[in-house]
Design a protein around this motif. Structure first.
Motif, PDB file in Angstrom:
ATOM      1  N   THR A  76       0.795  -1.229   0.000  1.00  0.00           N
ATOM      2  CA  THR A  76       0.000   0.000   0.000  1.00  0.00           C
ATOM      3  C   THR A  76       0.830   1.284   0.000  1.00  0.00           C
ATOM      4  N   ASN A  77       2.132   1.188   0.170  1.00  0.00           N
ATOM      5  CA  ASN A  77       2.961   2.384   0.290  1.00  0.00           C
ATOM      6  C   ASN A  77       2.951   3.210  -0.992  1.00  0.00           C
ATOM      7  N   SER A  78       2.750   4.505  -0.865  1.00  0.00           N
ATOM      8  CA  SER A  78       2.629   5.381  -2.031  1.00  0.00           C
ATOM      9  C   SER A  78       3.945   5.509  -2.800  1.00  0.00           C
ATOM     10  N   VAL A  79       5.082   5.488  -2.099  1.00  0.00           N
ATOM     11  CA  VAL A  79       6.384   5.590  -2.767  1.00  0.00           C
ATOM     12  C   VAL A  79       6.618   4.381  -3.656  1.00  0.00           C
ATOM     13  N   LEU A  80       6.402   3.184  -3.110  1.00  0.00           N
ATOM     14  CA  LEU A  80       6.654   1.958  -3.865  1.00  0.00           C
ATOM     15  C   LEU A  80       5.647   1.770  -4.996  1.00  0.00           C
ATOM     16  N   ASN A  81       4.503   2.409  -4.883  1.00  0.00           N
ATOM     17  CA  ASN A  81       3.502   2.323  -5.944  1.00  0.00           C
ATOM     18  C   ASN A  81       3.729   3.321  -7.064  1.00  0.00           C
ATOM     19  N   THR A  82       4.804   4.116  -6.957  1.00  0.00           N
ATOM     20  CA  THR A  82       5.118   5.073  -8.023  1.00  0.00           C
ATOM     21  C   THR A  82       6.477   4.786  -8.665  1.00  0.00           C
ATOM     22  N   HIS A  83       7.128   3.705  -8.280  1.00  0.00           N
ATOM     23  CA  HIS A  83       8.436   3.375  -8.842  1.00  0.00           C
ATOM     24  C   HIS A  83       8.458   1.957  -9.403  1.00  0.00           C
ATOM     25  N   PHE A  84       9.243   1.770 -10.442  1.00  0.00           N
ATOM     26  CA  PHE A  84       9.530   0.455 -11.014  1.00  0.00           C
ATOM     27  C   PHE A  84       8.271  -0.292 -11.449  1.00  0.00           C
ATOM     28  N   ASN A  85       7.311   0.440 -11.979  1.00  0.00           N
ATOM     29  CA  ASN A  85       6.056  -0.166 -12.454  1.00  0.00           C
ATOM     30  C   ASN A  85       5.327  -0.947 -11.363  1.00  0.00           C
ATOM     31  N   ARG A  86       5.515  -0.540 -10.114  1.00  0.00           N
ATOM     32  CA  ARG A  86       4.820  -1.145  -8.970  1.00  0.00           C
ATOM     33  C   ARG A  86       5.193  -2.613  -8.768  1.00  0.00           C
ATOM     34  N   ILE A  87       6.381  -3.019  -9.148  1.00  0.00           N
ATOM     35  CA  ILE A  87       6.731  -4.437  -9.065  1.00  0.00           C
ATOM     36  C   ILE A  87       6.710  -4.968  -7.638  1.00  0.00           C
ATOM     37  N   LEU A  88       7.150  -4.171  -6.662  1.00  0.00           N
ATOM     38  CA  LEU A  88       7.170  -4.678  -5.286  1.00  0.00           C
ATOM     39  C   LEU A  88       5.757  -4.845  -4.716  1.00  0.00           C
ATOM     40  N   PRO A  89       4.880  -3.831  -4.813  1.00  0.00           N
ATOM     41  CA  PRO A  89       3.502  -4.053  -4.361  1.00  0.00           C
ATOM     42  C   PRO A  89       2.829  -5.217  -5.080  1.00  0.00           C
ATOM     43  N   GLN A  90       3.060  -5.350  -6.372  1.00  0.00           N
ATOM     44  CA  GLN A  90       2.427  -6.432  -7.122  1.00  0.00           C
ATOM     45  C   GLN A  90       2.956  -7.799  -6.704  1.00  0.00           C
ATOM     46  N   SER A  91       4.230  -7.881  -6.357  1.00  0.00           N
ATOM     47  CA  SER A  91       4.821  -9.177  -6.021  1.00  0.00           C
ATOM     48  C   SER A  91       4.263  -9.745  -4.718  1.00  0.00           C
ATOM     49  N   VAL A  92       3.822  -8.881  -3.799  1.00  0.00           N
ATOM     50  CA  VAL A  92       3.312  -9.379  -2.513  1.00  0.00           C
ATOM     51  C   VAL A  92       1.787  -9.366  -2.426  1.00  0.00           C
ATOM     52  N   SER A  93       1.122  -8.755  -3.382  1.00  0.00           N
ATOM     53  CA  SER A  93      -0.324  -8.534  -3.263  1.00  0.00           C
ATOM     54  C   SER A  93      -1.146  -9.810  -3.335  1.00  0.00           C
ATOM     55  N   HIS A  94      -0.579 -10.913  -3.863  1.00  0.00           N
ATOM     56  CA  HIS A  94      -1.335 -12.153  -4.003  1.00  0.00           C
ATOM     57  C   HIS A  94      -1.015 -13.172  -2.912  1.00  0.00           C
ATOM     58  N   ILE A  95      -0.234 -12.770  -1.912  1.00  0.00           N
ATOM     59  CA  ILE A  95       0.200 -13.719  -0.884  1.00  0.00           C
ATOM     60  C   ILE A  95      -0.913 -13.923   0.148  1.00  0.00           C
ATOM     61  N   ILE A  96      -1.583 -15.029   0.069  1.00  0.00           N
ATOM     62  CA  ILE A  96      -2.618 -15.528   0.993  1.00  0.00           C
ATOM     63  C   ILE A  96      -3.721 -14.510   1.233  1.00  0.00           C
ATOM     64  N   GLY A  97      -3.570 -13.586   2.189  1.00  0.00           N
ATOM     65  CA  GLY A  97      -4.633 -12.630   2.488  1.00  0.00           C
ATOM     66  C   GLY A  97      -4.078 -11.426   3.227  1.00  0.00           C
ATOM     67  N   VAL A  98      -4.914 -10.406   3.400  1.00  0.00           N
ATOM     68  CA  VAL A  98      -4.468  -9.168   4.049  1.00  0.00           C
ATOM     69  C   VAL A  98      -3.985  -9.427   5.472  1.00  0.00           C
ATOM     70  N   GLN A  99      -4.700 -10.287   6.223  1.00  0.00           N
ATOM     71  CA  GLN A  99      -4.288 -10.569   7.593  1.00  0.00           C
ATOM     72  C   GLN A  99      -2.879 -11.130   7.636  1.00  0.00           C
ATOM     73  N   PHE A 100      -2.575 -12.032   6.698  1.00  0.00           N
ATOM     74  CA  PHE A 100      -1.239 -12.623   6.633  1.00  0.00           C
ATOM     75  C   PHE A 100      -0.205 -11.575   6.252  1.00  0.00           C
ATOM     76  N   ARG A 101      -0.508 -10.739   5.266  1.00  0.00           N
ATOM     77  CA  ARG A 101       0.441  -9.718   4.818  1.00  0.00           C
ATOM     78  C   ARG A 101       0.661  -8.644   5.877  1.00  0.00           C
ATOM     79  N   ASN A 102      -0.232  -8.540   6.823  1.00  0.00           N
ATOM     80  CA  ASN A 102      -0.084  -7.582   7.914  1.00  0.00           C
ATOM     81  C   ASN A 102       0.949  -8.012   8.947  1.00  0.00           C
ATOM     82  N   ILE A 103       1.396  -9.270   8.911  1.00  0.00           N
ATOM     83  CA  ILE A 103       2.365  -9.728   9.902  1.00  0.00           C
ATOM     84  C   ILE A 103       3.718 -10.118   9.294  1.00  0.00           C
ATOM     85  N   VAL A 104       3.734 -10.527   8.029  1.00  0.00           N
ATOM     86  CA  VAL A 104       4.993 -10.943   7.401  1.00  0.00           C
ATOM     87  C   VAL A 104       5.895  -9.733   7.197  1.00  0.00           C
ATOM     88  N   THR A 105       7.167  -9.859   7.569  1.00  0.00           N
ATOM     89  CA  THR A 105       8.090  -8.727   7.475  1.00  0.00           C
ATOM     90  C   THR A 105       9.112  -8.907   6.366  1.00  0.00           C
TER      91      THR A 105
END
Length: 229
Positions: A76-105
């Motif tokens: 969800t970070n605005s900086v990462l969503n404006t660089h490199f065609n959003r590759i980092l947000p896209q790479s983690v967005s399909h991992i299980i669910g929001v609850q899981f992504r809220n704890i994985v570091t």
């Protein structure tokens, strides 16, 4: 389920490192999402929550990501969503669910060098470095080739340049680990191809096909969204 005898929240990295190296069973806690699937017996668990490592900072020449930053914050970070065609947000967005992504570091995923890591594949496609408390700062690819040793990953740095990138993964089901993931990036006329979940950790292709400039956009681009504008 893992067991813990003692839990500390150190005020400094020096304290955390001292405790970590004091006993072979002492362990840094990340999000514990993967750790809890095992039965490890931890002497002293070290929680880094008080060390201000939960951040994404944009500098003049690079983006800095703290080790305790969660995948949801990457997504969800605005900086990462404006660089490199959003590759980092896209790479983690399909991992299980929001609850899981809220704890994985980020730190736990990168330091553990998981073979199934979506994030590692995406980071390798960029010009990424990691910072270790004792080992210092080094390219991510060099860190992944190092033998395991006790240290604390504190930050990830990504060089800000005009690199364009895209990420894709193949899963048996939407919430499953990837069977295969891949990322491709381009800076000027230089291409970089990364393949992960093979089932070993992600690696940069050393000898990409010479005609990848013509074929890779067709092979890797999403049918819904172009590889880059």
């Amino acid at each position: 389920m893992f067991t813990i005898q003692h839990l500390i929240q150190p005020d400094t990295l020096e304290e955390a490192y001292h405790v970590l190296t004091n006993d072979v069973s002492n362990t840094i806690l990340g999000g514990c999402a993967f750790l809890r699937l095992g039965s490890k017996k931890i002497g002293t668990a070290i929680d880094l929550s008080k060390l201000n490592l939960n951040h994404v900072k944009e500098k003049d020449d690079f983006i800095e990501i703290g080790a305790m930053t969660t995948f949801r914050e990457i997504e969800t970070n605005s900086v990462l969503n404006t660089h490199f065609n959003r590759i980092l947000p896209q790479s983690v967005s399909h991992i299980i669910g929001v609850q899981f992504r809220n704890i994985v570091t980020v730190g736990a995923s990168v330091y553990s060098k998981f073979g199934f890591s979506d994030l590692l594949t995406a980071l390798l496609a960029l010009d990424s470095e990691v910072e270790l408390y004792k080992g210092g700062r080094m390219p991510l690819a060099d860190f992944l080739d190092r033998s395991p040793e006790k240290d604390i990953l504190t930050r990830v740095f990504i060089k800000k340049n005009e690199r364009k990138a895209a990420y894709q993964s193949l899963r048996n089901s939407k919430s499953d680990f990837p069977v295969l993931n891949a990322a491709v990036s381009r800076l000027d006329d230089q291409w970089r191809i990364v393949v992960g979940a093979r089932p070993l950790r992600a690696q940069i292709a050393k000898k990409p096909r010479q005609n990848c400039r013509k074929e890779m956009p067709t092979l890797i681009a999403s049918p819904i969204q172009p590889l880059w504008p």
